[in-house]
Design a protein around this motif. Structure first.
Motif, PDB file in Angstrom:
ATOM      1  N   ALA A   1       0.851  -1.195   0.000  1.00  0.00           N
ATOM      2  CA  ALA A   1       0.000   0.000   0.000  1.00  0.00           C
ATOM      3  C   ALA A   1       0.881   1.238   0.000  1.00  0.00           C
ATOM      4  N   GLU A   2       0.348   2.298  -0.581  1.00  0.00           N
ATOM      5  CA  GLU A   2       1.113   3.549  -0.615  1.00  0.00           C
ATOM      6  C   GLU A   2       0.224   4.715  -0.224  1.00  0.00           C
ATOM      7  N   GLY A   3       0.850   5.784   0.220  1.00  0.00           N
ATOM      8  CA  GLY A   3       0.101   6.994   0.545  1.00  0.00           C
ATOM      9  C   GLY A   3       0.903   8.204   0.127  1.00  0.00           C
ATOM     10  N   PRO A   4       0.288   9.390   0.190  1.00  0.00           N
ATOM     11  CA  PRO A   4       0.990  10.609  -0.233  1.00  0.00           C
ATOM     12  C   PRO A   4       1.993  11.080   0.827  1.00  0.00           C
ATOM     13  N   VAL A   5       3.029  11.774   0.366  1.00  0.00           N
ATOM     14  CA  VAL A   5       4.007  12.294   1.338  1.00  0.00           C
ATOM     15  C   VAL A   5       3.508  13.589   1.977  1.00  0.00           C
TER      16      VAL A   5
ATOM     17  N   VAL B   1      -1.088  -5.571   4.898  1.00  0.00           N
ATOM     18  CA  VAL B   1      -0.395  -4.642   3.990  1.00  0.00           C
ATOM     19  C   VAL B   1       0.994  -4.268   4.502  1.00  0.00           C
ATOM     20  N   VAL B   2       1.850  -3.995   3.552  1.00  0.00           N
ATOM     21  CA  VAL B   2       3.182  -3.481   3.858  1.00  0.00           C
ATOM     22  C   VAL B   2       3.300  -2.176   3.077  1.00  0.00           C
ATOM     23  N   CYS B   3       3.827  -1.131   3.737  1.00  0.00           N
ATOM     24  CA  CYS B   3       3.828   0.203   3.122  1.00  0.00           C
ATOM     25  C   CYS B   3       5.209   0.834   3.206  1.00  0.00           C
ATOM     26  N   PRO B   4       6.019   0.679   2.163  1.00  0.00           N
ATOM     27  CA  PRO B   4       7.317   1.361   2.162  1.00  0.00           C
ATOM     28  C   PRO B   4       7.117   2.800   1.678  1.00  0.00           C
ATOM     29  N   GLY B   5       7.920   3.722   2.158  1.00  0.00           N
ATOM     30  CA  GLY B   5       7.769   5.092   1.663  1.00  0.00           C
ATOM     31  C   GLY B   5       8.712   6.072   2.320  1.00  0.00           C
ATOM     32  N   ARG B   6       8.589   7.301   1.822  1.00  0.00           N
ATOM     33  CA  ARG B   6       9.484   8.387   2.225  1.00  0.00           C
ATOM     34  C   ARG B   6       8.828   9.178   3.353  1.00  0.00           C
ATOM     35  N   VAL B   7       9.605   9.534   4.350  1.00  0.00           N
ATOM     36  CA  VAL B   7       9.064  10.308   5.463  1.00  0.00           C
ATOM     37  C   VAL B   7       9.995  11.474   5.787  1.00  0.00           C
ATOM     38  N   PHE B   8       9.468  12.440   6.538  1.00  0.00           N
ATOM     39  CA  PHE B   8      10.210  13.693   6.755  1.00  0.00           C
ATOM     40  C   PHE B   8      10.160  14.118   8.217  1.00  0.00           C
ATOM     41  N   ARG B   9      11.295  14.565   8.711  1.00  0.00           N
ATOM     42  CA  ARG B   9      11.329  15.148  10.057  1.00  0.00           C
ATOM     43  C   ARG B   9      12.382  16.243  10.096  1.00  0.00           C
ATOM     44  N   THR B  10      12.170  17.205  10.975  1.00  0.00           N
ATOM     45  CA  THR B  10      13.123  18.330  11.028  1.00  0.00           C
ATOM     46  C   THR B  10      14.396  17.913  11.773  1.00  0.00           C
ATOM     47  N   ASP B  11      15.014  16.873  11.270  1.00  0.00           N
ATOM     48  CA  ASP B  11      16.235  16.351  11.888  1.00  0.00           C
ATOM     49  C   ASP B  11      17.475  17.016  11.294  1.00  0.00           C
ATOM     50  N   GLU B  12      18.551  16.965  12.048  1.00  0.00           N
ATOM     51  CA  GLU B  12      19.843  17.390  11.507  1.00  0.00           C
ATOM     52  C   GLU B  12      20.219  16.436  10.380  1.00  0.00           C
ATOM     53  N   TYR B  13      21.104  16.904   9.504  1.00  0.00           N
ATOM     54  CA  TYR B  13      21.606  16.029   8.446  1.00  0.00           C
ATOM     55  C   TYR B  13      23.008  15.589   8.853  1.00  0.00           C
ATOM     56  N   ASP B  14      23.120  14.361   9.337  1.00  0.00           N
ATOM     57  CA  ASP B  14      24.449  13.854   9.700  1.00  0.00           C
ATOM     58  C   ASP B  14      24.544  12.368   9.333  1.00  0.00           C
ATOM     59  N   ALA B  15      25.561  11.710   9.860  1.00  0.00           N
ATOM     60  CA  ALA B  15      25.823  10.326   9.426  1.00  0.00           C
ATOM     61  C   ALA B  15      24.670   9.371   9.754  1.00  0.00           C
ATOM     62  N   THR B  16      23.855   9.724  10.752  1.00  0.00           N
ATOM     63  CA  THR B  16      22.773   8.802  11.128  1.00  0.00           C
ATOM     64  C   THR B  16      21.380   9.445  11.080  1.00  0.00           C
ATOM     65  N   HIS B  17      21.325  10.742  10.715  1.00  0.00           N
ATOM     66  CA  HIS B  17      20.025  11.412  10.637  1.00  0.00           C
ATOM     67  C   HIS B  17      19.882  12.125   9.304  1.00  0.00           C
ATOM     68  N   SER B  18      18.640  12.244   8.883  1.00  0.00           N
ATOM     69  CA  SER B  18      18.384  13.012   7.671  1.00  0.00           C
ATOM     70  C   SER B  18      16.952  13.527   7.737  1.00  0.00           C
TER      71      SER B  18
END
Ligand code: DAH
Length: 367
Positions: A145-149, A207-224
């Motif tokens: 299944a998919e949904g909007p970002v 259902v299995v739902c792969p997808g892109r997600v967003f958070r106001t995280d720092e951009y470093d080796a383990t966060h994006s």
């Protein structure tokens, strides 16, 4: 051509005079020497050694000489012709060698030159990983299944039991979109796809739902600020936490190999009750102390944090119009990027997002 004549004086026969033969010989040799390629040499041969060449014509005159004169004239002409033929042969050898060399130079193929490669595109490793994960579940009969970002605030939070004043809302650093009264967010997790699925499908749901997600995280080796998750949701009659555990163990084994299972640690998520953090058995040291001296992958823990899971909170079922008396369910969610980092040993999350084909193509070019 004249006939035999005993009074014949070779000195009188111009073509057979010593100086004349010498001149013809020198002229021939000069022409041979002047030939700069095989075509010119061929012409020189025709002109100076052919049937109609001066020396050939002179040779024919010899027969007409009185016998006593023939020998000397014959020798002279014969030597001249021999010298010319020899010069032609020698020049031919030189010109042929030159030709050969030129052709070799022209036709040279330097096999040590770097090949001009046309780069074929390859799928991004994250796309491949998402597909691999989806395949594991599709093989068990689940649907993708998919949904909007850009997601409705209500689906990203409220429908998942994260009310406006719920403290857990602040756990997820949200990108809000404008205008604010549209109540749209960049989804902070793939869990809203659960809500969407339950609102549009009747149980049984797998259902299995792969997808892109967003958070106001720092951009470093383990966060994006942008990363990927995969969500799983099952709603059916008689579903228990045991089904969840069995499913995640199978997922872990399919991704990381035989002997890699999961463990649960009690946790809290508003959309599941009870909830658990799911840890993956370290696929390097297999969780066996001492197997690897100090395991750098799990830092000696034997387990690696993988994601969250739990039994679907009845409030979530109710929000989606599903009867919690009849149905129960389980859900889980984990980072695809993180999972891929485990699988590949990649140490910097940013490598996945920089778009450097040298990195991406090292994961293979399967299409
Ligand atoms: N949505 C959670 C997060 O992003 C992960 C998660 C936890 C998903 C528990 C679930 C779950 O489906 O049951 O942190």
């Amino acid at each position: 051509m004249s006939g035999p004549n005993t009074d014949y004086d070779p000195v009188e026969v111009t073509p057979l005079q010593a100086e004349e033969v010498q001149r013809m010989r020198e002229e021939a040799l000069a022409a041979v020497e002047a030939a700069t390629d095989l075509a010119e040499l061929k012409q020189a041969r025709l002109d100076h050694a052919g049937d109609r060449s001066p020396l050939a014509l002179a040779n024919r005159e010899i027969g007409a000489l009185p016998p006593q004169a023939r020998k000397e004239a014959g020798q002279r002409v014969g030597q001249a012709r021999g010298a010319v033929n020899q010069a032609i042969k020698a020049r031919e050898a030189v010109l042929e060698a030159e030709h050969e060399e030129r052709m070799l130079a022209v036709e040279t193929v330097d096999v040590t030159l770097p090949a001009r490669r046309t780069h074929r595109g390859s799928r991004h490793p994250l796309t491949t990983a998402a597909d691999l994960i989806a395949d594991i579940f599709v093989a068990m009969g689940w649907e993708v299944a998919e949904g909007p970002v850009v997601e409705a605030e209500w689906l990203n939070f409220d429908a998942l039991n994260l009310g406006a004043d719920h403290p857990a809302r602040t756990m997820q650093d949200t990108f809000w979109t404008e205008p604010a009264d549209h109540h749209l967010v960049l989804r902070t997790h793939t869990s809203p796809v659960q809500a969407r699925t339950m609102l549009t499908q009747e149980p049984p749901i797998y259902v299995v739902c792969p997808g892109r997600v967003f958070r106001t995280d720092e951009y470093d080796a383990t966060h994006s600020p942008m990363f990927h998750q995969v969500e799983g949701l099952v709603v059916d009659e008689g579903i228990t936490m045991a089904h969840l555990k069995g499913t995640l163990d199978h997922f872990a084994t399919a991704m990381f190999g035989e002997g890699i299972d999961t463990r649960f640690r009690p946790s809290y998520f508003p959309f599941t009750e009870p909830s658990a953090e799911v840890d993956l058995r370290c696929f390097v040291c297999k969780g066996v102390p001492g197997k690897v001296e100090v395991c750098r992958t799990c830092k000696g823990e034997g387990w690696i944090e993988w994601g969250g899971c739990g039994v679907v909170n009845p409030r979530v079922l109710v929000a989606a119009g599903i009867d919690p008396e009849r149905y129960t369910g389980f859900a889980f969610g984990m980072g695809i990027d993180r999972t891929l980092m485990f699988r590949t040993g990649a140490s910097d999350l940013r490598d996945f997002f920089e778009g450097d084909v040298r990195f991406s193509s090292s994961f293979g070019t399967e299409i």
